[in-house]
Design a protein around this motif. Structure first.
Motif, PDB file in Angstrom:
ATOM      1  N   TYR A 288       0.842  -1.199   0.000  1.00  0.00           N
ATOM      2  CA  TYR A 288       0.000   0.000   0.000  1.00  0.00           C
ATOM      3  C   TYR A 288       0.880   1.252   0.000  1.00  0.00           C
ATOM      4  N   TYR A 289       1.920   1.242   0.786  1.00  0.00           N
ATOM      5  CA  TYR A 289       2.847   2.372   0.899  1.00  0.00           C
ATOM      6  C   TYR A 289       3.405   2.738  -0.480  1.00  0.00           C
ATOM      7  N   ILE A 290       3.746   1.732  -1.257  1.00  0.00           N
ATOM      8  CA  ILE A 290       4.339   1.964  -2.574  1.00  0.00           C
ATOM      9  C   ILE A 290       3.270   2.246  -3.627  1.00  0.00           C
ATOM     10  N   TYR A 291       2.248   1.409  -3.675  1.00  0.00           N
ATOM     11  CA  TYR A 291       1.242   1.550  -4.729  1.00  0.00           C
ATOM     12  C   TYR A 291       0.433   2.839  -4.610  1.00  0.00           C
ATOM     13  N   SER A 292       0.417   3.449  -3.456  1.00  0.00           N
ATOM     14  CA  SER A 292      -0.308   4.714  -3.286  1.00  0.00           C
ATOM     15  C   SER A 292       0.588   5.924  -3.544  1.00  0.00           C
ATOM     16  N   SER A 293       1.763   5.699  -4.072  1.00  0.00           N
ATOM     17  CA  SER A 293       2.724   6.788  -4.272  1.00  0.00           C
ATOM     18  C   SER A 293       2.766   7.270  -5.715  1.00  0.00           C
ATOM     19  N   ASP A 294       3.271   8.477  -5.869  1.00  0.00           N
ATOM     20  CA  ASP A 294       3.534   9.009  -7.203  1.00  0.00           C
ATOM     21  C   ASP A 294       4.700   8.252  -7.844  1.00  0.00           C
ATOM     22  N   LEU A 295       5.603   7.756  -7.024  1.00  0.00           N
ATOM     23  CA  LEU A 295       6.736   6.991  -7.542  1.00  0.00           C
ATOM     24  C   LEU A 295       6.240   5.799  -8.358  1.00  0.00           C
ATOM     25  N   TYR A 296       5.243   5.114  -7.843  1.00  0.00           N
ATOM     26  CA  TYR A 296       4.718   3.948  -8.583  1.00  0.00           C
ATOM     27  C   TYR A 296       4.185   4.382  -9.941  1.00  0.00           C
ATOM     28  N   SER A 297       3.468   5.495  -9.988  1.00  0.00           N
ATOM     29  CA  SER A 297       2.967   6.006 -11.272  1.00  0.00           C
ATOM     30  C   SER A 297       4.138   6.293 -12.210  1.00  0.00           C
ATOM     31  N   SER A 298       5.214   6.815 -11.665  1.00  0.00           N
ATOM     32  CA  SER A 298       6.403   7.092 -12.474  1.00  0.00           C
ATOM     33  C   SER A 298       7.039   5.799 -12.986  1.00  0.00           C
ATOM     34  N   LEU A 299       6.993   4.756 -12.185  1.00  0.00           N
ATOM     35  CA  LEU A 299       7.529   3.468 -12.618  1.00  0.00           C
ATOM     36  C   LEU A 299       6.739   2.908 -13.808  1.00  0.00           C
ATOM     37  N   LEU A 300       5.464   3.237 -13.865  1.00  0.00           N
ATOM     38  CA  LEU A 300       4.629   2.764 -14.968  1.00  0.00           C
ATOM     39  C   LEU A 300       4.799   3.594 -16.234  1.00  0.00           C
ATOM     40  N   ASP A 301       5.366   4.781 -16.101  1.00  0.00           N
ATOM     41  CA  ASP A 301       5.575   5.674 -17.240  1.00  0.00           C
ATOM     42  C   ASP A 301       6.833   5.232 -17.987  1.00  0.00           C
ATOM     43  N   GLU A 302       6.629   4.626 -19.157  1.00  0.00           N
ATOM     44  CA  GLU A 302       7.752   4.082 -19.927  1.00  0.00           C
ATOM     45  C   GLU A 302       8.782   5.143 -20.281  1.00  0.00           C
ATOM     46  N   GLY A 303       8.333   6.368 -20.474  1.00  0.00           N
ATOM     47  CA  GLY A 303       9.242   7.446 -20.852  1.00  0.00           C
ATOM     48  C   GLY A 303      10.221   7.841 -19.758  1.00  0.00           C
ATOM     49  N   LYS A 304       9.846   7.621 -18.517  1.00  0.00           N
ATOM     50  CA  LYS A 304      10.707   8.030 -17.398  1.00  0.00           C
ATOM     51  C   LYS A 304      11.794   7.008 -17.090  1.00  0.00           C
ATOM     52  N   LYS A 305      11.591   5.774 -17.461  1.00  0.00           N
ATOM     53  CA  LYS A 305      12.586   4.706 -17.265  1.00  0.00           C
ATOM     54  C   LYS A 305      13.068   4.600 -15.814  1.00  0.00           C
ATOM     55  N   MET A 306      12.160   4.834 -14.872  1.00  0.00           N
ATOM     56  CA  MET A 306      12.507   4.806 -13.448  1.00  0.00           C
ATOM     57  C   MET A 306      12.998   3.439 -12.989  1.00  0.00           C
ATOM     58  N   TRP A 307      12.547   2.381 -13.646  1.00  0.00           N
ATOM     59  CA  TRP A 307      12.941   1.048 -13.199  1.00  0.00           C
ATOM     60  C   TRP A 307      14.423   0.780 -13.421  1.00  0.00           C
ATOM     61  N   TYR A 308      15.114   1.674 -14.138  1.00  0.00           N
ATOM     62  CA  TYR A 308      16.562   1.565 -14.310  1.00  0.00           C
ATOM     63  C   TYR A 308      17.321   1.946 -13.040  1.00  0.00           C
ATOM     64  N   LEU A 309      16.692   2.732 -12.188  1.00  0.00           N
ATOM     65  CA  LEU A 309      17.359   3.194 -10.973  1.00  0.00           C
ATOM     66  C   LEU A 309      17.580   2.045  -9.996  1.00  0.00           C
ATOM     67  N   SER A 310      18.544   2.225  -9.138  1.00  0.00           N
ATOM     68  CA  SER A 310      18.798   1.208  -8.114  1.00  0.00           C
ATOM     69  C   SER A 310      17.642   1.191  -7.124  1.00  0.00           C
ATOM     70  N   THR A 311      17.526   0.092  -6.413  1.00  0.00           N
ATOM     71  CA  THR A 311      16.479  -0.031  -5.394  1.00  0.00           C
ATOM     72  C   THR A 311      16.648   1.056  -4.340  1.00  0.00           C
ATOM     73  N   LEU A 312      17.881   1.330  -3.960  1.00  0.00           N
ATOM     74  CA  LEU A 312      18.137   2.368  -2.959  1.00  0.00           C
ATOM     75  C   LEU A 312      17.693   3.738  -3.469  1.00  0.00           C
ATOM     76  N   SER A 313      17.985   4.053  -4.725  1.00  0.00           N
ATOM     77  CA  SER A 313      17.553   5.333  -5.302  1.00  0.00           C
ATOM     78  C   SER A 313      16.029   5.429  -5.333  1.00  0.00           C
ATOM     79  N   LEU A 314      15.367   4.342  -5.697  1.00  0.00           N
ATOM     80  CA  LEU A 314      13.905   4.337  -5.717  1.00  0.00           C
ATOM     81  C   LEU A 314      13.350   4.528  -4.306  1.00  0.00           C
ATOM     82  N   TYR A 315      13.961   3.848  -3.348  1.00  0.00           N
ATOM     83  CA  TYR A 315      13.516   3.967  -1.955  1.00  0.00           C
ATOM     84  C   TYR A 315      13.686   5.410  -1.460  1.00  0.00           C
TER      85      TYR A 315
END
Length: 148
Positions: free
Chosen positions: A36-63
């Motif tokens: 819930y903590y993650i899925y209710s965040s703007d970060l999760y929306s950014s992870l779904l945005d293919e243009g932002k390529k957020m999933w390339y970041l390290s887990t620590l950077s995402l956290y």
């Protein structure tokens, strides 16, 4: 779907697994709470945005990005107790009128970004009657559901 989109959609579960694990560990949250903590965040929306390529970041950077977002949201709520009171008012009244639990209400509000809607419409909505507010929330959820 192109090859890049497949790679991104294939990587997201692995990225999420690592992030959920880190949130559970660092925030000492149960799995459901961490999700819930993650899925209710703007970060999760950014992870779904293919243009932002957020999933390339390290887990620590995402956290760290997630924590910065949550800290900013907490500061906003602390600075505006009227909005917090209004959100709680909406949760409690919606829960009661729909005869559902607070947990179900929170899940519904999170899934349909009702909190975003309440924040955007606060200035007008908080001056209205309870019936009008609840009708507005119900209409918003119904309209969001139709778009899916």
């Amino acid at each position: 779907m192109n090859k890049q989109s497949n790679i991104e959609s294939d990587m997201l579960p692995f990225t999420m697994r690592e992030l959920v694990s880190m949130v559970m560990q660092r925030k000492t949250l149960a799995l459901e709470d961490a999700l819930y903590y993650i899925y209710s965040s703007d970060l999760y929306s950014s992870l779904l945005d293919e243009g932002k390529k957020m999933w390339y970041l390290s887990t620590l950077s995402l956290y760290e990005t997630l924590e910065k977002e949550k800290t900013e949201k907490r500061k906003q709520q602390e600075n505006d107790p009227k909005r917090l009171l209004f959100e709680v008012f909406c949760i409690e009244n919606y829960r009661e009128i729909k005869n559902i639990s607070a947990k179900e209400t929170l899940q519904l509000f999170s899934e349909y970004d009702v909190f975003g809607f309440l924040n955007e419409t606060f200035e007008t909505l908080h001056t209205q009657s309870t019936t009008y507010i609840l009708d507005s929330i119900s209409t918003y959820i119904r309209n969001k559901g139709q778009k899916r």
